[in-house]
Design an enzyme around this catalytic site. Structure first.
Site, PDB file in Angstrom:
ATOM      1  N   ASP A  86       9.966  -7.529  -3.323  1.00 27.57           N
ATOM      2  CA  ASP A  86       8.585  -7.929  -2.731  1.00 27.57           C
ATOM      3  C   ASP A  86       8.168  -9.382  -2.858  1.00 27.57           C
ATOM      4  N   SER A 142       6.534   3.359  13.246  1.00 29.27           N
ATOM      5  CA  SER A 142       5.066   3.697  13.543  1.00 29.27           C
ATOM      6  C   SER A 142       4.831   4.221  14.644  1.00 29.27           C
ATOM      7  N   ASN A 186       9.625 -12.857  10.435  1.00 26.82           N
ATOM      8  CA  ASN A 186       9.643 -12.103   9.223  1.00 26.82           C
ATOM      9  C   ASN A 186      10.193 -10.820   9.400  1.00 26.82           C
ATOM     10  N   PHE A 237      10.017  -0.905   3.601  1.00 24.19           N
ATOM     11  CA  PHE A 237       8.747  -1.046   3.654  1.00 24.19           C
ATOM     12  C   PHE A 237       8.229  -2.500   4.137  1.00 24.19           C
ATOM     13  N   LYS A 278       8.943  -3.196  15.590  1.00 22.53           N
ATOM     14  CA  LYS A 278       9.337  -1.752  15.209  1.00 22.53           C
ATOM     15  C   LYS A 278      10.282  -0.905  16.198  1.00 22.53           C
ATOM     16  N   ASN A 283       1.684 -10.092   0.896  1.00 18.84           N
ATOM     17  CA  ASN A 283       0.563  -9.107   1.122  1.00 18.84           C
ATOM     18  C   ASN A 283       0.110  -8.068   0.146  1.00 18.84           C
ATOM     19  N   TYR A 340       3.846  -6.815  16.980  1.00 18.41           N
ATOM     20  CA  TYR A 340       4.039  -6.139  15.763  1.00 18.41           C
ATOM     21  C   TYR A 340       4.948  -4.845  15.950  1.00 18.41           C
ATOM     22  N   ASP A 368      11.700 -13.150  -0.967  1.00 18.00           N
ATOM     23  CA  ASP A 368      11.561 -13.380   0.415  1.00 18.00           C
ATOM     24  C   ASP A 368      12.923 -12.609   1.026  1.00 18.00           C
ATOM     25  N   GLY A 419       7.261  -5.862   5.334  1.00 18.12           N
ATOM     26  CA  GLY A 419       6.968  -6.418   6.863  1.00 18.12           C
ATOM     27  C   GLY A 419       5.292  -6.869   7.002  1.00 18.12           C
ATOM     28  N   TYR A 476       0.809  -1.288   0.062  1.00 21.04           N
ATOM     29  CA  TYR A 476      -0.044  -0.273   0.105  1.00 21.04           C
ATOM     30  C   TYR A 476       0.854   1.332  -0.027  1.00 21.04           C
ATOM     31  N   LEU A 506      -9.873   1.333  10.218  1.00 18.94           N
ATOM     32  CA  LEU A 506     -10.859   1.860  10.010  1.00 18.94           C
ATOM     33  C   LEU A 506     -11.396   2.356   8.659  1.00 18.94           C
TER      34      LEU A 506
HETATM   35  P1  NAD Z   1       1.692  -3.670   2.929  1.00 19.90           P
HETATM   36  O1  NAD Z   1       1.444  -4.867   3.651  1.00 19.90           O
HETATM   37  O2  NAD Z   1       0.571  -3.215   2.080  1.00 19.90           O
HETATM   38  O3  NAD Z   1       3.068  -3.681   2.320  1.00 19.90           O
HETATM   39  C1  NAD Z   1       4.368  -4.398   2.850  1.00 19.90           C
HETATM   40  C2  NAD Z   1       4.868  -5.193   1.528  1.00 19.90           C
HETATM   41  O4  NAD Z   1       5.860  -5.845   2.121  1.00 19.90           O
HETATM   42  C3  NAD Z   1       3.877  -6.439   0.997  1.00 19.90           C
HETATM   43  O5  NAD Z   1       3.713  -5.817  -0.569  1.00 19.90           O
HETATM   44  C4  NAD Z   1       4.438  -7.407   1.360  1.00 19.90           C
HETATM   45  O6  NAD Z   1       4.118  -8.501   0.271  1.00 19.90           O
HETATM   46  C5  NAD Z   1       5.694  -7.319   1.405  1.00 19.90           C
HETATM   47  N1  NAD Z   1       6.642  -8.271   2.324  1.00 19.90           N
HETATM   48  C6  NAD Z   1       6.230  -8.474   3.627  1.00 19.90           C
HETATM   49  N2  NAD Z   1       7.287  -9.506   4.310  1.00 19.90           N
HETATM   50  C7  NAD Z   1       8.153  -9.514   3.174  1.00 19.90           C
HETATM   51  C8  NAD Z   1       9.473 -10.227   3.039  1.00 19.90           C
HETATM   52  N3  NAD Z   1       9.721 -10.844   4.147  1.00 19.90           N
HETATM   53  N4  NAD Z   1      10.075  -9.963   1.918  1.00 19.90           N
HETATM   54  C9  NAD Z   1       9.767  -9.366   1.033  1.00 19.90           C
HETATM   55  N5  NAD Z   1       8.606  -8.473   0.993  1.00 19.90           N
HETATM   56  C10 NAD Z   1       7.720  -8.630   1.958  1.00 19.90           C
HETATM   57  O7  NAD Z   1       1.834  -2.529   4.200  1.00 19.90           O
HETATM   58  P2  NAD Z   1       1.874  -1.154   4.322  1.00 19.90           P
HETATM   59  O8  NAD Z   1       0.479  -0.615   4.981  1.00 19.90           O
HETATM   60  O9  NAD Z   1       2.188  -0.567   2.851  1.00 19.90           O
HETATM   61  O10 NAD Z   1       2.911  -0.861   5.246  1.00 19.90           O
HETATM   62  C11 NAD Z   1       4.428  -0.819   4.971  1.00 19.90           C
HETATM   63  C12 NAD Z   1       5.190  -0.496   6.089  1.00 19.90           C
HETATM   64  O11 NAD Z   1       4.798   0.774   6.756  1.00 19.90           O
HETATM   65  C13 NAD Z   1       5.315  -1.808   6.965  1.00 19.90           C
HETATM   66  O12 NAD Z   1       6.422  -1.942   7.452  1.00 19.90           O
HETATM   67  C14 NAD Z   1       4.302  -1.311   7.905  1.00 19.90           C
HETATM   68  O13 NAD Z   1       4.567  -1.862   9.237  1.00 19.90           O
HETATM   69  C15 NAD Z   1       4.384   0.165   8.274  1.00 19.90           C
HETATM   70  N6  NAD Z   1       3.420   0.954   8.760  1.00 19.90           N
HETATM   71  C16 NAD Z   1       2.171   0.926   8.235  1.00 19.90           C
HETATM   72  C17 NAD Z   1       1.360   1.613   8.855  1.00 19.90           C
HETATM   73  C18 NAD Z   1      -0.163   1.528   8.101  1.00 19.90           C
HETATM   74  O14 NAD Z   1      -1.183   1.844   8.674  1.00 19.90           O
HETATM   75  N7  NAD Z   1      -0.131   1.014   6.906  1.00 19.90           N
HETATM   76  C19 NAD Z   1       1.408   2.376   9.940  1.00 19.90           C
HETATM   77  C20 NAD Z   1       2.590   2.442  10.337  1.00 19.90           C
HETATM   78  C21 NAD Z   1       3.572   1.866   9.980  1.00 19.90           C
HETATM   79  C1  WQD Z   2      -8.561   3.727  14.105  1.00 17.94           C
HETATM   80  C2  WQD Z   2      -9.798   3.970  15.042  1.00 17.94           C
HETATM   81  C3  WQD Z   2     -10.601   2.047  16.290  1.00 17.94           C
HETATM   82  C4  WQD Z   2     -12.214  -0.167  12.863  1.00 17.94           C
HETATM   83  C5  WQD Z   2      -3.362   0.969  13.531  1.00 17.94           C
HETATM   84  C6  WQD Z   2      -2.371   0.106  14.244  1.00 17.94           C
HETATM   85  C7  WQD Z   2      -1.097   1.251  14.272  1.00 17.94           C
HETATM   86  C8  WQD Z   2      -0.856   1.768  12.721  1.00 17.94           C
HETATM   87  C9  WQD Z   2      -1.959   1.960  12.117  1.00 17.94           C
HETATM   88  C10 WQD Z   2       1.037   0.228  11.737  1.00 17.94           C
HETATM   89  C11 WQD Z   2      -9.659   3.380  16.409  1.00 17.94           C
HETATM   90  C12 WQD Z   2     -11.672   2.497  15.405  1.00 17.94           C
HETATM   91  C13 WQD Z   2     -11.529   0.729  13.764  1.00 17.94           C
HETATM   92  C14 WQD Z   2     -13.490  -0.656  12.894  1.00 17.94           C
HETATM   93  C15 WQD Z   2     -13.626   1.286  14.464  1.00 17.94           C
HETATM   94  N1  WQD Z   2      -0.358   0.600  11.988  1.00 17.94           N
HETATM   95  N2  WQD Z   2     -12.099   1.552  14.528  1.00 17.94           N
HETATM   96  N3  WQD Z   2     -14.368   0.254  13.902  1.00 17.94           N
HETATM   97  O1  WQD Z   2      -5.714   1.421  15.832  1.00 17.94           O
HETATM   98  O2  WQD Z   2      -5.111   3.748  15.363  1.00 17.94           O
HETATM   99  O3  WQD Z   2      -3.925   1.961  14.468  1.00 17.94           O
HETATM  100  O4  WQD Z   2      -3.027   1.294  12.046  1.00 17.94           O
HETATM  101  O5  WQD Z   2       1.990   0.697  12.336  1.00 17.94           O
HETATM  102  O6  WQD Z   2       0.070   0.513  14.897  1.00 17.94           O
HETATM  103  O7  WQD Z   2      -2.552  -0.216  15.607  1.00 17.94           O
HETATM  104  O8  WQD Z   2      -5.840   2.271  13.532  1.00 17.94           O
HETATM  105  O9  WQD Z   2      -7.688   2.121  11.651  1.00 17.94           O
HETATM  106  O10 WQD Z   2      -7.309   0.168  13.382  1.00 17.94           O
HETATM  107  O11 WQD Z   2      -8.516   2.377  14.083  1.00 17.94           O
HETATM  108  O12 WQD Z   2     -14.416   1.931  15.402  1.00 17.94           O
HETATM  109  O13 WQD Z   2     -13.944  -1.436  12.333  1.00 17.94           O
HETATM  110  O14 WQD Z   2     -11.308   3.534  14.585  1.00 17.94           O
HETATM  111  O15 WQD Z   2     -11.285   1.880  17.710  1.00 17.94           O
HETATM  112  O16 WQD Z   2     -10.160   4.167  17.331  1.00 17.94           O
HETATM  113  P1  WQD Z   2      -5.341   2.204  14.843  1.00 17.94           P
HETATM  114  P2  WQD Z   2      -7.444   1.561  13.039  1.00 17.94           P
END
Ligand code: NAD
Ligand code: WQD
Length: 340
Positions: free
Chosen positions: A31, A124, A99, A80, A153, A35, A149, A58, A82, A11, A200
């Site tokens: 990648d 994060s 992983n 990214f 980080k 996922n 998770y 991988d 993970g 994403y 959400l």
């Molecule tokens: P995502 O799952 O869409 O993207 C992660 C990508 O990594 C995927 O395409 C997956 O196939 C790949 N991947 C996973 N393990 C792998 C491995 N061992 N080798 C090669 N590829 C691998 O997630 P995202 O939402 O794009 O998040 C990207 C990064 O940002 C992640 O590290 C996530 O923890 C971090 N992050 C995301 C959020 C969020 O809310 N989306 C918030 C904070 C941090």
């Molecule tokens: C947002 C708000 C829920 C779904 C998560 C990870 C965090 C980071 C970002 C990676 C909360 C509420 C949600 C639903 C709801 N990821 N909610 N109904 O929990 O702030 O963060 O994603 O690092 O580590 O924990 O995001 O989008 O899950 O929730 O009411 O069906 O929406 O309770 O208050 P969150 P979220």
């Protein structure tokens, strides 16, 4: 720069690949598609107008990772890759530690052997744990997280700080994202969760498109203005721009490692987000209030001052932009990306 983007089919990675290409960088993606779908990359290529080489590896496989670095020269890595589902990490902690830690170690070892001097990492806001004062600031020292998770980080930030301290010339930016949402304004790429969305925004989008009956609001008895939790949502396009800014800042950075919050500095409640999404869709969406979700904090948001002053970055897009772009993506792609 020639930049290796790990997890570049995911994403946030796919949006960042577009921003990097638009800023003039050469991008290579690695990648394992655990996922994400390979079809993402065709859309990225057509939006960028550039061929983006992809290696299906991988990264926990240290030998394959080493071979990639032995064959190609990189000036920087944006990491990214993970696993990221908080609930799943509680059920499968070892899979998450294996992983996320092994893939990072393979990358760091290969970078060290091949003298790659720049690294930008997806951290994060979860590293601030339960006790940090709000708004969260990067100089808060007591990092911890309630989920495996989140602990990956915290650990990876530590590993990268130690590696940077021990490696002449290595510069690392730890980007602490708040709540990334939204999609590319073209509607061609966006978040494509497998199964029932945990978060959400993708859940709301699936309610709007008719894939889910209703949103369940996880609690309305929190000590906030409307009783629902508040989060700092930021547009994935702003987030992608933050990676370009961090990458371009690394050489000027005085310290080997530095953390940056990427957020807007403003909290939005669950009900405010629901109503913004209703405005984007043009109709009311069904919801009910359910019990609290275990582990949720009432309200937090970023202090984004450091990223503003040091990276020259600030989030520009509004909650309405985030909802409009998510809806454009979801309504044009109700089943997400096509299969391979
Ligand atoms: P995502 O799952 O869409 O993207 C992660 C990508 O990594 C995927 O395409 C997956 O196939 C790949 N991947 C996973 N393990 C792998 C491995 N061992 N080798 C090669 N590829 C691998 O997630 P995202 O939402 O794009 O998040 C990207 C990064 O940002 C992640 O590290 C996530 O923890 C971090 N992050 C995301 C959020 C969020 O809310 N989306 C918030 C904070 C941090
Ligand atoms: C947002 C708000 C829920 C779904 C998560 C990870 C965090 C980071 C970002 C990676 C909360 C509420 C949600 C639903 C709801 N990821 N909610 N109904 O929990 O702030 O963060 O994603 O690092 O580590 O924990 O995001 O989008 O899950 O929730 O009411 O069906 O929406 O309770 O208050 P969150 P979220």
């Amino acid at each position: 720069m020639r930049v290796l983007v790990s997890g570049g089919a995911g994403y946030i990675g796919s949006h960042t690949v577009l921003s990097l290409v638009a800023s003039g960088h050469d991008v290579v993606v690695v990648d394992d598609f655990s996922n994400s779908k390979p079809t993402v990359m065709g859309r990225v290529e057509s939006l960028s107008g550039t061929h983006v080489p992809v290696h299906a590896i991988d990264l926990t496989d240290a030998e394959k990772t080493e071979r990639l670095f032995a064959h190609e020269r990189f000036d920087a890595v944006v990491h990214f890759a993970g696993l990221k589902a908080v609930g799943e990490s509680v059920a499968k902690p070892l899979a998450y530690y294996r992983n996320n830690l092994d893939s990072t170690l393979s990358l760091l070892e290969a970078m060290r052997r091949h003298d790659v001097p720049r690294l930008v990492f997806s951290s994060s806001a979860t590293v601030y744990g339960e006790k940090a004062p709000v708004p969260y600031r990067e100089d808060y020292d007591f990092l911890s997280s309630s989920s495996p998770y989140g602990q990956t980080k915290v650990m990876i930030e530590r590993i990268m700080a130690d590696a940077a301290a021990a490696t002449d010339g290595l510069k690392v930016a730890l980007l602490r994202y708040f709540n990334p949402v939204g999609a590319h304004p073209s509607g061609q790429i966006g978040e494509d969760p497998q199964g029932i969305p945990n978060n959400l925004m993708p859940f709301l989008a699936q309610v709007a498109v008719g894939k889910r009956d209703k949103l369940v609001v996880f609690g309305d008895d929190y000590p906030t203005a409307d009783g629902t939790c508040e989060r700092d949502y930021l547009h994935v396009e702003d987030l992608a721009a933050g990676h370009v800014a961090a990458l371009q800042h690394l050489d000027a950075m005085a310290e080997p490692v530095r953390a940056f919050n990427l957020g807007t500095g403003t909290g939005t409640s669950v009900l405010q987000m629901l109503h913004a999404f209703e405005r984007a869709v043009g109709r009311e969406l069904p919801y009910e209030v359910g019990p609290r979700r275990a582990g949720d904090l009432a309200a937090f948001w970023a202090d984004p001052t450091r990223a503003q002053t040091e990276l020259g970055w600030r989030a520009e897009k509004t909650i309405d932009d985030m909802c409009a772009d998510t809806w454009r993506w979801q309504s044009a792609n109700p089943q997400g990306f096509p299969g391979a």
